[in-house]
Design an enzyme around this catalytic site. Structure first.
Site, short mmCIF file in Angstrom:
data_model
loop_
_atom_site.label_atom_id
_atom_site.label_comp_id
_atom_site.label_asym_id
_atom_site.label_seq_id
_atom_site.Cartn_x
_atom_site.Cartn_y
_atom_site.Cartn_z
N HIS A 147 1.26 -7.34 4.57
CA HIS A 147 0.52 -6.09 5.04
C HIS A 147 0.27 -6.02 6.43
O HIS A 147 0.53 -5.13 7.13
CB HIS A 147 -0.85 -5.85 4.38
CG HIS A 147 -1.68 -4.71 4.75
ND1 HIS A 147 -0.88 -3.38 4.37
CD2 HIS A 147 -2.55 -4.29 5.40
CE1 HIS A 147 -1.88 -2.53 4.84
NE2 HIS A 147 -2.75 -3.01 5.62
N HIS A 198 1.25 -6.52 10.28
CA HIS A 198 2.63 -6.43 10.96
C HIS A 198 3.20 -7.56 11.93
O HIS A 198 4.28 -7.77 12.02
CB HIS A 198 2.90 -5.10 11.64
CG HIS A 198 2.75 -3.80 10.60
ND1 HIS A 198 3.38 -2.67 10.92
CD2 HIS A 198 2.53 -3.87 9.59
CE1 HIS A 198 3.10 -1.95 9.75
NE2 HIS A 198 2.86 -2.43 8.98
N HIS A 246 -1.38 -8.69 -0.58
CA HIS A 246 -0.79 -7.44 0.39
C HIS A 246 -2.08 -6.69 0.96
O HIS A 246 -2.35 -5.67 0.18
CB HIS A 246 0.04 -6.55 0.03
CG HIS A 246 0.88 -5.58 0.96
ND1 HIS A 246 2.07 -5.89 1.64
CD2 HIS A 246 0.51 -4.53 1.49
CE1 HIS A 246 2.17 -4.58 2.24
NE2 HIS A 246 1.29 -4.04 2.13
N ASN A 273 0.73 -1.02 -0.02
CA ASN A 273 0.01 0.21 -0.03
C ASN A 273 0.68 1.08 -0.20
O ASN A 273 0.40 2.33 -0.61
CB ASN A 273 -0.98 -0.14 1.41
CG ASN A 273 -0.40 -0.02 2.56
OD1 ASN A 273 0.64 -0.97 2.84
ND2 ASN A 273 -0.50 0.94 3.63
N HIS A 274 2.20 1.20 0.63
CA HIS A 274 2.91 2.43 0.30
C HIS A 274 3.61 2.84 -1.00
O HIS A 274 4.11 3.73 -1.14
CB HIS A 274 3.80 2.35 1.66
CG HIS A 274 3.27 2.52 3.11
ND1 HIS A 274 2.53 3.60 3.43
CD2 HIS A 274 3.11 1.61 3.96
CE1 HIS A 274 2.28 3.10 4.57
NE2 HIS A 274 2.56 2.11 4.86
#
Length: 363
Positions: free
Chosen positions: A139, A141, A110, A8-9
């Site tokens: 994704h 953590h 992800h 996503n980043h």
């Protein structure tokens, strides 16, 4: 070869520009990685596998780079997500011609998992095809590297987690791992490998009212902590002793370097990450930054060592604050705390720690 999907980043559409470009595109153009899992249309997704073969073992590797969770959920519910099968496996029923897949099928994604984020803001395990053999879930953590059976009982699932702690929450305090996977025919073996160049992190909780030396000094119920007989000095002494214990625990639990001549070493390796959630109901609250100043030589996040909470105040008529407090287990974060420990998602969230305490530097 290195194969990678985007998260996503580094989503190629993240910046909203006319040209979809991800950092992985740049690496792929230099032939440093094999970038797969991209989609031209997020409302009609077709996932084609990367086919690998060694001897008699054949692997079909499916990848899906990050798509906004609500949008992907709608697309999946609308049955607009299709997995393309190799010719040897494909038939009218979407399965193998002889009833069993000739490939070991792996799916890498992800996305949010169904972990209290809402039924429409995640991918459910039941959405994934039953013929998949292993799902590698990115994704999230928290490190859950050991494979487990899926909710549907038709495939195995592993969640490697983040490689470093990016937020000060309990899930990030688990030992970080990667894994070495071996596949032979339709069987696989996953060997967890501890990451040894990661800063040790320990998270704990402390209720001041349960500390024997402070119990008699609490303020009467319903009164502010300023009315407590125990002073800020008394509270600070108890917290300092607890933090010292956590520092020793973090250093003792830290794995030894994998290689004696490790090329990339952790900067200030003797400094650890510590997060102590303190229920100070009935006691005065001390200045967290001033307190952390005494641990600058031992802790990499001195300004964020303490996170103060207190028992929820009664809210008349089931107010919004009351509902929020109930969700958090009867505890309220103090108004000037900027991080809530129950917020364990990284969607569009900035890290709450200085990147300098996480970095690895060259010798």
């Amino acid at each position: 070869p290195i194969l990678a999907i985007h998260g996503n980043h580094d989503d190629p559409t993240r910046e909203g520009g006319l040209e979809a470009l991800a950092p992985l595109d740049v690496l792929a153009s230099a032939r440093l990685v094999n970038y797969f899992g991209t989609q031209a249309k997020v409302d009609n997704i077709e996932i084609a596998p990367v086919l690998l073969r060694k001897g008699a073992t054949r692997v079909a590797l499916y990848g899906l780079g990050n798509v906004r969770d609500e949008r992907l959920n709608r697309t999946w519910e609308a049955k607009k997500v299709k997995f393309l099968r190799p010719a040897e496996d494909d038939d009218a029923d979407g399965g193998a011609k002889d009833g069993a897949s000739k490939f070991f099928n792996v799916f890498v994604l992800h996305q949010n998992r169904d972990a209290g984020r809402g039924t429409k803001n995640c991918v459910h395990e039941s959405m994934i095809p039953e013929w998949m053999d292993l799902v590698i879930w990115g994704h999230e953590h928290e490190c859950r590297i050991d494979p487990r059976e899926s909710a549907t009982g038709t495939f195995r699932l592993t969640q490697p987690g983040s490689s470093v702690a990016t937020s000060l929450v309990p899930g990030e305090a688990e030992q970080k791992h990667v894994a070495l996977m071996s596949i032979r025919g339709d069987s696989f073996k996953l060997e967890p490998l501890k990451l040894t160049a990661v800063r040790p992190f320990v998270h704990d909780d402390l209720v001041l009212g349960d500390v024997a030396s402070l119990a008699s000094g609490a303020a009467p119920e319903g009164q502010a902590g300023d009315a407590a007989a125990a002073s800020e000095t008394d509270v600070a002494a108890v917290l300092a002793e607890k933090v010292e214990t956590l520092v020793r625990r973090a250093l003792a639990d830290a794995p030894a370097p994998r290689y004696a001549d490790q090329q990339f070493k952790l900067q200030d390796a003797t400094k650890v990450l510590v997060r102590l959630r303190v229920d100070h109901t009935g006691f005065p609250k001390i200045n967290a930054q001033r307190f952390g100043g005494s641990f600058v030589a031992k802790v990499a996040n001195p300004a964020e060592v303490l996170h103060f909470v207190k028992k929820a105040r009664r809210a008349a008529g089931g107010s919004k604050k009351g509902a929020r407090s109930k969700k958090r287990g009867g505890l309220d974060a103090d108004d000037d705390d900027d991080v809530e420990d129950d917020q364990f998602d990284d969607v569009e969230r900035e890290d709450d720690m200085d990147r300098d305490v996480l970095c690895i530097r060259r010798p």
